[in-house]
Every structure is written in C-alpha cells, then in structure tokens.
Design an enzyme around this catalytic site. Structure first.
Site, PDB file in Angstrom:
ATOM      1  N   SER A  76      20.533 -50.422  31.113  1.00 36.22           N
ATOM      2  CA  SER A  76      19.112 -49.982  31.614  1.00 36.22           C
ATOM      3  C   SER A  76      19.035 -50.253  33.219  1.00 36.22           C
ATOM      4  O   SER A  76      20.002 -50.545  33.893  1.00 36.22           O
ATOM      5  CB  SER A  76      18.160 -51.016  30.907  1.00 36.22           C
ATOM      6  OG  SER A  76      18.377 -52.183  31.387  1.00 36.22           O
ATOM      7  N   ASP A 106      20.505 -46.214  30.134  1.00 37.02           N
ATOM      8  CA  ASP A 106      19.457 -46.216  28.990  1.00 37.02           C
ATOM      9  C   ASP A 106      17.846 -46.154  29.894  1.00 37.02           C
ATOM     10  O   ASP A 106      17.720 -47.003  30.977  1.00 37.02           O
ATOM     11  CB  ASP A 106      19.325 -47.754  28.477  1.00 37.02           C
ATOM     12  CG  ASP A 106      18.575 -47.837  27.148  1.00 37.02           C
ATOM     13  OD1 ASP A 106      18.294 -47.041  26.552  1.00 37.02           O
ATOM     14  OD2 ASP A 106      18.336 -49.180  26.844  1.00 37.02           O
ATOM     15  N   HIS A 107      16.988 -45.461  29.352  1.00 34.83           N
ATOM     16  CA  HIS A 107      15.767 -45.271  30.086  1.00 34.83           C
ATOM     17  C   HIS A 107      15.663 -45.151  31.608  1.00 34.83           C
ATOM     18  O   HIS A 107      15.188 -46.041  32.385  1.00 34.83           O
ATOM     19  CB  HIS A 107      15.002 -46.460  29.681  1.00 34.83           C
ATOM     20  CG  HIS A 107      14.494 -46.641  28.560  1.00 34.83           C
ATOM     21  ND1 HIS A 107      13.670 -45.961  27.826  1.00 34.83           N
ATOM     22  CD2 HIS A 107      15.144 -47.338  27.262  1.00 34.83           C
ATOM     23  CE1 HIS A 107      13.290 -46.081  26.413  1.00 34.83           C
ATOM     24  NE2 HIS A 107      14.329 -46.895  26.262  1.00 34.83           N
ATOM     25  N   HIS A 167      10.364 -51.924  21.358  1.00 35.51           N
ATOM     26  CA  HIS A 167      11.415 -52.635  22.057  1.00 35.51           C
ATOM     27  C   HIS A 167      11.043 -54.347  22.103  1.00 35.51           C
ATOM     28  O   HIS A 167       9.752 -54.449  21.703  1.00 35.51           O
ATOM     29  CB  HIS A 167      11.204 -52.002  23.404  1.00 35.51           C
ATOM     30  CG  HIS A 167      11.896 -50.931  23.556  1.00 35.51           C
ATOM     31  ND1 HIS A 167      11.003 -49.794  24.248  1.00 35.51           N
ATOM     32  CD2 HIS A 167      13.082 -50.308  23.585  1.00 35.51           C
ATOM     33  CE1 HIS A 167      11.592 -48.582  24.472  1.00 35.51           C
ATOM     34  NE2 HIS A 167      12.837 -48.870  23.945  1.00 35.51           N
ATOM     35  N   GLY A 168      11.969 -55.095  22.135  1.00 33.16           N
ATOM     36  CA  GLY A 168      11.597 -56.517  22.109  1.00 33.16           C
ATOM     37  C   GLY A 168      11.665 -57.040  20.678  1.00 33.16           C
ATOM     38  O   GLY A 168      12.094 -56.362  19.780  1.00 33.16           O
ATOM     39  N   HIS A 172      15.243 -45.886  19.122  1.00 35.26           N
ATOM     40  CA  HIS A 172      15.240 -47.269  20.101  1.00 35.26           C
ATOM     41  C   HIS A 172      14.578 -48.068  19.508  1.00 35.26           C
ATOM     42  O   HIS A 172      13.874 -48.200  18.346  1.00 35.26           O
ATOM     43  CB  HIS A 172      14.349 -46.593  21.464  1.00 35.26           C
ATOM     44  CG  HIS A 172      15.172 -45.994  22.510  1.00 35.26           C
ATOM     45  ND1 HIS A 172      15.396 -46.225  23.565  1.00 35.26           N
ATOM     46  CD2 HIS A 172      15.641 -44.448  22.066  1.00 35.26           C
ATOM     47  CE1 HIS A 172      16.086 -45.381  24.110  1.00 35.26           C
ATOM     48  NE2 HIS A 172      16.263 -44.441  23.225  1.00 35.26           N
ATOM     49  N   ASN A 217      20.107 -47.925  19.079  1.00 29.46           N
ATOM     50  CA  ASN A 217      20.104 -48.782  20.265  1.00 29.46           C
ATOM     51  C   ASN A 217      19.784 -50.267  19.779  1.00 29.46           C
ATOM     52  O   ASN A 217      18.837 -50.411  19.039  1.00 29.46           O
ATOM     53  CB  ASN A 217      19.009 -48.288  21.249  1.00 29.46           C
ATOM     54  CG  ASN A 217      19.424 -46.977  22.002  1.00 29.46           C
ATOM     55  OD1 ASN A 217      20.346 -46.372  21.409  1.00 29.46           O
ATOM     56  ND2 ASN A 217      18.358 -46.839  23.016  1.00 29.46           N
ATOM     57  N   ASP A 232      19.570 -54.125  21.490  1.00 31.13           N
ATOM     58  CA  ASP A 232      19.788 -54.826  22.690  1.00 31.13           C
ATOM     59  C   ASP A 232      19.098 -56.449  22.421  1.00 31.13           C
ATOM     60  O   ASP A 232      19.724 -57.242  22.541  1.00 31.13           O
ATOM     61  CB  ASP A 232      18.715 -54.313  23.767  1.00 31.13           C
ATOM     62  CG  ASP A 232      18.961 -55.069  25.041  1.00 31.13           C
ATOM     63  OD1 ASP A 232      19.823 -55.714  25.213  1.00 31.13           O
ATOM     64  OD2 ASP A 232      18.384 -54.941  25.937  1.00 31.13           O
ATOM     65  N   THR A 233      18.115 -56.436  21.919  1.00 30.41           N
ATOM     66  CA  THR A 233      17.340 -57.685  21.590  1.00 30.41           C
ATOM     67  C   THR A 233      18.029 -58.402  20.471  1.00 30.41           C
ATOM     68  O   THR A 233      18.369 -59.558  20.824  1.00 30.41           O
ATOM     69  CB  THR A 233      15.823 -57.475  21.138  1.00 30.41           C
ATOM     70  OG1 THR A 233      15.002 -56.588  21.787  1.00 30.41           O
ATOM     71  CG2 THR A 233      15.136 -58.719  20.711  1.00 30.41           C
TER      72      THR A 233
HETATM   73 ZN   LIG Z   1      14.578 -47.774  24.577  1.00 27.68          ZN
END
Ligand SMILES: [Zn+2]
Length: 284
Positions: free
Chosen positions: A50, A82-83, A180-181, A208, A230, A232-233
């Site tokens: 990101s 990303d983004h 997200h998160g 996402h 995707n 991430d968290t």
């Molecule tokens: Zn995203």
C-alpha cells in the site's frame, strides 16, 4: 524467476476456478513468510504494497526485497500496488518495477475515475503491467483511505458494466459488504450483487478486506468469480500476537530476531491456510 504480471496469474485462476492470494508485504519477515508459505503450498502469490507500506519501508526497499524474493524461488510472484490513489505514485511504482498497479479512484466521481484509470492503462499496457480498478466504496480503514460506515457504498452493477466498458481494466475491486481492518460483527456479503457485477463485466473480481470474512463466504465468492483475495489484517494479527507472546515469555530478550522470528513463523501458517482456502495450492 522474474516478477510476473497479475493478469497472467488471474488468467490461469480464471480457467481453473480458484483465487490467487494477495498478501500485503510490510516488512522483510512478512515477505519471507509469503514466499515460504507459497513454496510449501506450491501456489502462485501476489505481494502487494500500500502507499502506507511504501512510505514506511521506502519504495526501493519494497521493490528490492520482493524482486530478490521472486528471483530466488520457482514460485510465480507478482508485485502489486494496493490502493494507489495518486497517478504519480502509480508511475513511480511502474518505474520501480512493480508488475501490477491498482488505481483506486473510488472516491472520485465516476467519469473522473474512468479518466484517470485510462491514463494508468495507457502507461501500464505497453510495459505489460496489470491494472486493477475500483468501483464502490469499501468500508473500514486502510492506511490513509478511510470510509465511514455511512459513506460505504456498495458497487452498482450497471455502473460496473459502464466502467468496464470505458476503462478496460484487468480486474475490478468491488464493494459487496467486506471492510478493511478488523470487523465489529460478522460481515454479510451481497452474493447476488457479486454475481450480477461478474456477469455484466466479465472481469476477474477482487475481494478487499477479506480478513475476518467466514471461510464459507470466501469460498462462495470465489465460486462466483472472485479471482484475487486480499489479506492484510489477518497477517498483522498473527505476526503481532506471536511477537507479543515471545516478548511476554522472555521479557529480558533483546535480540529482535528472537521476537520477529516467531512472528514470521505464525505468518507462514496463516498464509498457508489462506492459500488452501483460495484453492490455489499446487497451481504454481
Ligand atoms: Zn483494499
């Protein structure tokens, strides 16, 4: 091997009906964990950074580390922005060696999103770099991109059809109920919307904010045309929890490797589970 473009990975995933995991590469240990998990599962992977990760680690470090990772394995690896919300950032990433970029114009008026996405396509296509577009607003917080729950707007299928026609991207990120998160409650995905968007655009769909989405929902989304998921968290959680435990177990430890190492191992296990869930094991 050299970095591969995301559209090549997604084309194969499309034929066989699985999804490729896109894991956020925030530091060296996570990059190594992604490679190790991919090797153990013999799966293609996308490493993504990101704008926040780029400003933390530095663009040259991110590109350098991921290129070294790719050059030292037989696993196909892509490096994706990303983004990207800024055209200049997209240009810098392409110049630095990224094999794929996302232009996130989801906060812009539709025509403006189409216009800048086309500018990105114009510079990315001649050098074989893949382009992911976004339509609809995905809830939650990802680095500096914050969308409040009220503002979070699902992708309109008709707009998606129009967008895909006017800005022929390689894949499309959609808002269908993920965020997200960390989730407060269990996310409810709008599968009917996903199915309609998929049939109207024919594009590989990107999910996402997939950390915390129940496994059955992820599998169903993949069966309906999601080809890039995707994560991430979940990696952050696994990594930091293992680090925290290592620090609690040995509060006198001062060797960072003894703290980061367990984080890396926990990330490997988490990423392996995700790869299995996405159906990409054995597809490298
Ligand atoms: Zn995203």
């Amino acid at each position: 091997m050299a970095l591969v473009a995301v559209h090549e990975l997604l084309a194969k995933a499309e034929q066989k009906g699985y999804a490729v995991g896109a894991f956020n590469a925030n530091n060296m240990e996570i990059i190594q964990a992604i490679v190790k998990a991919a090797e153990l599962e013999n799966a293609p992977v996308i490493m993504q950074a990101s704008q926040g990760a780029i400003s933390y680690a530095g663009l040259h470090y991110i590109t350098g580390m991921v290129k070294i990772a790719a050059e030292n394995t037989a696993i196909p690896i892509a490096l994706h922005l990303d983004h990207g919300t800024d055209f200049e950032q997209v240009v810098k990433c392409i110049r630095s060696g990224f094999s794929s970029v996302m232009f996130d114009g989801s906060k812009l008026p539709l025509e403006e999103n189409i216009k800048i996405t086309n500018k990105v396509l114009e510079i990315a296509r001649p050098v074989g770099v893949s382009v992911e577009g976004e339509l609809g607003k995905i809830g939650g917080t990802e680095d500096h991109v914050t969308v409040s729950d009220q503002e979070a707007m699902f992708t309109d299928p008709e707009e998606a059809r129009y967008f895909a026609e006017k800005a022929p991207v390689d894949s499309l990120a959609v808002a269908i109920g993920t965020a997200h998160g960390q989730y407060k409650g269990e996310p409810k995905l709008d599968f009917a919307r996903l199915e309609t968007i998929r049939s109207l655009t024919g594009l590989p769909i990107v999910l996402h904010g997939s950390s915390g989405v129940p496994d059955e929902a992820v599998s169903r989304a993949i069966s309906l045309g999601v080809r890039k998921v995707n994560i991430d968290t979940n990696i952050r959680e696994a990594f930091v929890w293992a680090m925290r435990k290592a620090m609690q177990d040995k509060p006198e430890e001062i060797d960072p490797r003894k703290i980061l190492g367990p984080g890396r191992e926990a990330a490997v296990e988490l990423i392996r589970e995700k790869i299995k869930l996405f159906g990409s094991s054995g597809q490298a």
